[in-house]
Design an enzyme around this catalytic site. Structure first.
Site, PDB file in Angstrom:
ATOM      1  N   GLY A 115       0.824  -1.209   0.000  1.00  0.00           N
ATOM      2  CA  GLY A 115       0.000   0.000   0.000  1.00  0.00           C
ATOM      3  C   GLY A 115       0.853   1.250   0.000  1.00  0.00           C
ATOM      4  O   GLY A 115       0.464   2.284   0.539  1.00  0.00           O
ATOM      5  N   ALA A 170       1.796   3.336  -2.328  1.00  0.00           N
ATOM      6  CA  ALA A 170       1.603   4.400  -3.311  1.00  0.00           C
ATOM      7  C   ALA A 170       0.783   5.567  -2.786  1.00  0.00           C
ATOM      8  O   ALA A 170       0.779   6.645  -3.387  1.00  0.00           O
ATOM      9  CB  ALA A 170       0.949   3.843  -4.573  1.00  0.00           C
ATOM     10  N   GLY A 230      -1.617   7.334   0.906  1.00  0.00           N
ATOM     11  CA  GLY A 230      -2.078   7.256   2.286  1.00  0.00           C
ATOM     12  C   GLY A 230      -0.998   6.946   3.297  1.00  0.00           C
ATOM     13  O   GLY A 230       0.144   7.410   3.186  1.00  0.00           O
ATOM     14  N   ASP A 258      -1.774  -6.789  -7.495  1.00  0.00           N
ATOM     15  CA  ASP A 258      -3.137  -6.732  -6.969  1.00  0.00           C
ATOM     16  C   ASP A 258      -3.276  -7.803  -5.891  1.00  0.00           C
ATOM     17  O   ASP A 258      -3.358  -9.000  -6.203  1.00  0.00           O
ATOM     18  CB  ASP A 258      -4.138  -6.959  -8.092  1.00  0.00           C
ATOM     19  CG  ASP A 258      -5.583  -6.842  -7.622  1.00  0.00           C
ATOM     20  OD1 ASP A 258      -5.804  -6.653  -6.405  1.00  0.00           O
ATOM     21  OD2 ASP A 258      -6.486  -6.951  -8.476  1.00  0.00           O
ATOM     22  N   LEU A 259      -3.309  -7.379  -4.644  1.00  0.00           N
ATOM     23  CA  LEU A 259      -3.341  -8.337  -3.534  1.00  0.00           C
ATOM     24  C   LEU A 259      -4.712  -8.962  -3.321  1.00  0.00           C
ATOM     25  O   LEU A 259      -4.874  -9.786  -2.414  1.00  0.00           O
ATOM     26  CB  LEU A 259      -2.872  -7.648  -2.244  1.00  0.00           C
ATOM     27  CG  LEU A 259      -1.449  -7.076  -2.271  1.00  0.00           C
ATOM     28  CD1 LEU A 259      -1.094  -6.479  -0.922  1.00  0.00           C
ATOM     29  CD2 LEU A 259      -0.436  -8.129  -2.683  1.00  0.00           C
ATOM     30  N   TYR A 274     -15.317  -5.524   6.304  1.00  0.00           N
ATOM     31  CA  TYR A 274     -14.109  -4.786   6.678  1.00  0.00           C
ATOM     32  C   TYR A 274     -13.712  -5.110   8.117  1.00  0.00           C
ATOM     33  O   TYR A 274     -12.560  -5.469   8.398  1.00  0.00           O
ATOM     34  CB  TYR A 274     -14.346  -3.289   6.522  1.00  0.00           C
ATOM     35  CG  TYR A 274     -13.168  -2.431   6.896  1.00  0.00           C
ATOM     36  CD1 TYR A 274     -12.064  -2.334   6.054  1.00  0.00           C
ATOM     37  CD2 TYR A 274     -13.141  -1.718   8.095  1.00  0.00           C
ATOM     38  CE1 TYR A 274     -10.969  -1.550   6.391  1.00  0.00           C
ATOM     39  CE2 TYR A 274     -12.058  -0.934   8.439  1.00  0.00           C
ATOM     40  CZ  TYR A 274     -10.970  -0.852   7.585  1.00  0.00           C
ATOM     41  OH  TYR A 274      -9.887  -0.083   7.931  1.00  0.00           O
ATOM     42  N   LYS A 330     -10.416  -7.266   9.574  1.00  0.00           N
ATOM     43  CA  LYS A 330      -9.432  -6.657  10.468  1.00  0.00           C
ATOM     44  C   LYS A 330      -9.351  -7.406  11.803  1.00  0.00           C
ATOM     45  O   LYS A 330      -8.275  -7.511  12.402  1.00  0.00           O
ATOM     46  CB  LYS A 330      -9.775  -5.187  10.699  1.00  0.00           C
ATOM     47  CG  LYS A 330      -9.596  -4.302   9.464  1.00  0.00           C
ATOM     48  CD  LYS A 330      -8.140  -4.265   9.011  1.00  0.00           C
ATOM     49  CE  LYS A 330      -7.911  -3.256   7.900  1.00  0.00           C
ATOM     50  NZ  LYS A 330      -6.488  -3.172   7.468  1.00  0.00           N
TER      51      LYS A 330
END
Length: 287
Positions: free
Chosen positions: A8, A10, A12, A41-42, A156, A160
Site C-alpha cells: 500500500g 503508493a 495514504g 493486486d493483492l 471490513y 481486520k
C-alpha cells in the site's frame, strides 16, 4: 540501514511510512496495485504470488522489516475482495517473507489493523472464525447475509479482526518471536487519507462525520507514520503480538470497561498455570 517491504506504498499511510523509511536511509520495496516498485493486486491469489516473487527477488535474502498497510475500506458489494486484501494480503505475504525476516537481526513487522475491530456492531463471530480457518468463501456467505447496507462495513471489520488475531497468535510463536521477528499491529481510527476524503465527500458523509472521536480531529498520515517508525525501531524489541490503538480516543470511549479484564478461573490459559512451576533462577520460561 536495512531493506523494508511496504504494501500500500503508493498512497495514504503506506506512502507516509515508505517516505519516512527512505528519509531515514533505508531501502524500501514498495508494493501497490496503482504503481510502485512492485505492481501487484493483492485481491487475487496470482497477484499475491507475483508480489511475493518480486519482493523476494529484490530483497537479497534479508528483510529488516515489513509494513503491511495495503487495505480496502468498507465498500458495498466487494465483501470477498475486502477480505482477500485485508487478510490474505497480509498473512500469505508474511508467511512467505518469514525466512527473509528471520535472516535479519530482530526484524520488525507492523500490520495495519483498524479500530473498527472494536467499534463495528453485528460482526458475525462465525464469519471471523471461518476466516481464522482460511474459509474465505464460507465467511463471505455469512457476511452477505447481513444485507447490502451492512455487508461492506461488516466485511471490513471481520477482516481486520481476523488479521489482528492472526498476528497475536502467530506473533508469539517460536517461529516468529522465537526467531527474533517482532510482529505487532497498529489500529488507527479515521485518518485523513484519500479514502477518508472520498467518504467525507460522498453519500456516507453524514454517517462518517457522526463517528465519535473524543479529541475532535482526524489523524494524519504523518502521525501514523511516526508511530510505525517507533514500532520498527529498537524500542519495539520487547513487543510481540501487541495491538497499539491510535484513534483519538474512540475505542476507549466505546469500550472503556471491556479491557483490561480479569481472567475468569474457568478461562485461565494453561500457560499461566505453568507459572507456578517457575524456571530456575536466571532462566527465562519458554512456552
Amino acid at each position: 540501514m536495512g531493506t523494508y517491504v511496504v504494501t500500500g506504498a503508493a498512497s495514504g499511510m503506506g506512502a507516509a511510512v515508505a517516505d519516512s523509511l527512505r528519509q531515514a536511509g533505508h531501502d524500501v520495496i514498495g508494493v501497490d496495485r496503482d504503481g510502485d516498485d512492485v505492481i501487484a493486486d493483492l485481491s487475487t491469489a496470482a497477484g499475491r504470488r507475483a508480489a511475493i516473487e518480486a519482493v523476494t527477488a529484490r530483497a537479497g535474502g534479508v528483510l529488516a522489516g515489513a509494513v503491511l498497510a495495503a487495505g480496502l475500506g468498507p465498500a458495498r458489494g466487494r465483501e470477498r475482495t475486502i477480505v482477500e486484501v485485508n487478510l490474505l494480503g497480509v498473512t500469505e505475504l508474511l508467511e512467505a517473507f518469514r525466512p527473509l525476516l528471520a535472516a535479519s537481526d530482530k526484524a520488525k513487522v507492523v500490520v495495519f489493523g483498524s479500530n473498527s475491530t472494536t467499534a463495528t456492531p453485528l460482526v458475525p463471530a462465525r464469519a471471523v472464525s471461518r476466516l481464522g480457518r482460511g474459509d474465505v468463501d464460507g465467511a463471505t456467505r455469512i457476511i452477505r447475509r447481513r444485507g447490502a447496507a451492512l455487508s461492506g462495513p461488516v466485511a471490513y471489520a471481520a477482516s481486520k479482526i481476523a488479521v489482528t488475531r492472526w498476528c497475536r497468535v502467530h506473533g508469539t510463536r517460536a517461529e516468529w518471536a522465537g526467531a527474533g521477528i517482532r510482529v505487532n499491529v497498529i489500529t488507527p481510527g479515521p485518518v485523513m487519507t484519500p479514502l477518508l476524503r472520498s467518504q467525507l465527500e460522498g453519500a456516507t458523509s453524514k454517517n462518517v462525520r457522526a463517528f465519535p472521536i473524543p479529541v475532535r480531529e482526524y489523524g494524519t498520515t504523518d502521525q501514523l507514520a511516526q508511530w510505525v517508525m517507533l514500532m520498527l525501531s529498537p524500542a519495539a524489541d520487547f513487543m510481540a503480538g501487541s495491538v497499539i490503538t491510535v484513534d483519538g480516543g474512540t475505542e476507549a470511549l466505546l469500550r472503556a470497561r471491556d479491557w483490561p479484564r480479569a481472567v475468569p478461573l474457568r478461562a485461565v490459559p494453561r500457560v499461566l498455570w505453568r507459572m507456578y512451576r517457575a524456571p530456575k533462577e536466571g532462566q527465562i520460561a519458554r512456552y
